[in-house]
Design an enzyme around this catalytic site. Sequence first.
Site, PDB file in Angstrom:
ATOM      1  N   SER A  17      -9.880   1.686   2.710  1.00  0.00           N
ATOM      2  CA  SER A  17      -8.753   2.700   1.888  1.00  0.00           C
ATOM      3  C   SER A  17      -7.665   1.569   1.166  1.00  0.00           C
ATOM      4  O   SER A  17      -6.987   2.063   0.227  1.00  0.00           O
ATOM      5  CB  SER A  17      -8.259   3.499   2.642  1.00  0.00           C
ATOM      6  OG  SER A  17      -7.384   2.807   3.814  1.00  0.00           O
ATOM      7  N   SER A  30     -10.216  -1.004   6.776  1.00  0.00           N
ATOM      8  CA  SER A  30      -9.638  -0.470   5.377  1.00  0.00           C
ATOM      9  C   SER A  30      -8.988  -1.789   4.793  1.00  0.00           C
ATOM     10  O   SER A  30      -8.637  -1.793   3.619  1.00  0.00           O
ATOM     11  CB  SER A  30      -8.685   0.580   5.684  1.00  0.00           C
ATOM     12  OG  SER A  30      -9.492   1.775   5.913  1.00  0.00           O
ATOM     13  N   LYS A  39       0.849  -1.151   0.045  1.00  0.00           N
ATOM     14  CA  LYS A  39      -0.063  -0.066  -0.049  1.00  0.00           C
ATOM     15  C   LYS A  39       0.928   1.238   0.107  1.00  0.00           C
ATOM     16  O   LYS A  39       1.959   1.280   0.836  1.00  0.00           O
ATOM     17  CB  LYS A  39      -0.979   0.015   1.202  1.00  0.00           C
ATOM     18  CG  LYS A  39      -1.907   1.079   1.448  1.00  0.00           C
ATOM     19  CD  LYS A  39      -2.939   0.858   2.381  1.00  0.00           C
ATOM     20  CE  LYS A  39      -3.810   2.060   2.541  1.00  0.00           C
ATOM     21  NZ  LYS A  39      -4.932   1.552   3.792  1.00  0.00           N
TER      22      LYS A  39
END
Length: 450
Positions: A155, A179, A82
């Site tokens: 996210s 997330s 990420k």
Amino acid sequence: MSDSDLLFSSIPQIGALYRSGRLSPVELTRLCLERIEALDPVLNAFITVTAQRALQQAAQAERELLSGHDRGPLHGVPIALKDLIDTAGIRTTCASRILKDHVPERSAAVVRRLETAGAVSLGKANCSEFAMGVAHADYRQSNNPWDPARTSGASSGGSAAAVAAGLCFAAVGTDTGGSIRIPASYCGLAGLKPTYGLVELEGVFPLSWSLDHAGPLARSSTDAALLLEGMTGKSFGQRVDLRGMKFGVIQRGGLGVEPEVAAVFESACDALRSAGATVTELEIPALEQADAALFSVLLPEAAAIHARWIGVRGDDYAPMTRQQIEMGFAIPAVTHVRAQQFRRHLTGRFLNALDTLDALISPTVAWVSPAEDPVFTGDEGAVEGNRTVPHNLTGLPALSVNAGFGEGGLPVGVQIVTRPHSDAFCLGIGAALEAALPHARTRPPELRFV
């Protein structure tokens, strides 16, 4: 085996092919990079693809394996990170305009561990701006491999989309209110929010210090356990027999649970019973206060983190990100303190329930993947995170696994929660449940990409 089948193999299967000499890390990494080139224009899963570096890491893994230097299950396995996790010499943007040119000098602790484990990093996965649930217009949201007209979730959506589409074999995400687990549910993956503090967060850009977790996204609980081992240097392999186990169902319905989600969840409960487990209903007192408590903790902490930029570069944020940060400055300190007190109270309630139960289960999300990510501080966002938020407050390990598919062929997740520091047990339950649930499809149909 076709290239497509190869890219959807498990991590242990890839390892066996490497060690038998029937596949090389360089060959597999090239296949992943070719697939990224073909599909990422649709999925928008990556912000930065590090092709040259990945091939260098793969070549090193190949040399080491041939010489007998075996770093373990992740050696030579392509993964994604990420893009709020620092990588030395590689852009780490947090999907923001503010950090669009930020190149860290030092990699995050979790990256250093994964490098030691021999993993091959293909690049930096797209995410919501600063993990706040809003896609910046410069980067846009990541799309769902099961239906690219829908979101892959916030996210950690880029991480989830990359794994689900066969662009990589696992990915690291972060989770402050759901997330990891929400994208896992939307994309048909296993996604673990570990016990709070299990994964070191040095070098991971924070959203909320006391709520943030980093964890694995993979196509199975077994693969997720292997990535978590690489992230921590600890072992998480545990076989679990569902016979005689006791599960408590929490948050089964209410708050917008779609009929197709309810039906899949009931099938999962039936599968547990068929495997010899007991499934009973359970209520956690005061659980309805969790959403308000999370906002009262998260928003002031986020405001403190962004205070250095919000006054001088406010226009560089997506408008809703900026609005949510500014909301944090308006929350009184006494409200923040009371929310922290509530966390201790809520944790005690969960621990009391787990004194007599092996695990708690619920739907992960009330619905299948929507077209766009709802704003987490809005009404729809509150519904989306209603079942994931409590476990960020308590810090208990929480795993979402794919339990089947709704009427539209979109994945539905079931969430499993266990006692603190029982992450291996939680993942073992996930693997046992996956084995007890025969899925009609385990990967997105390729025709969706044509």
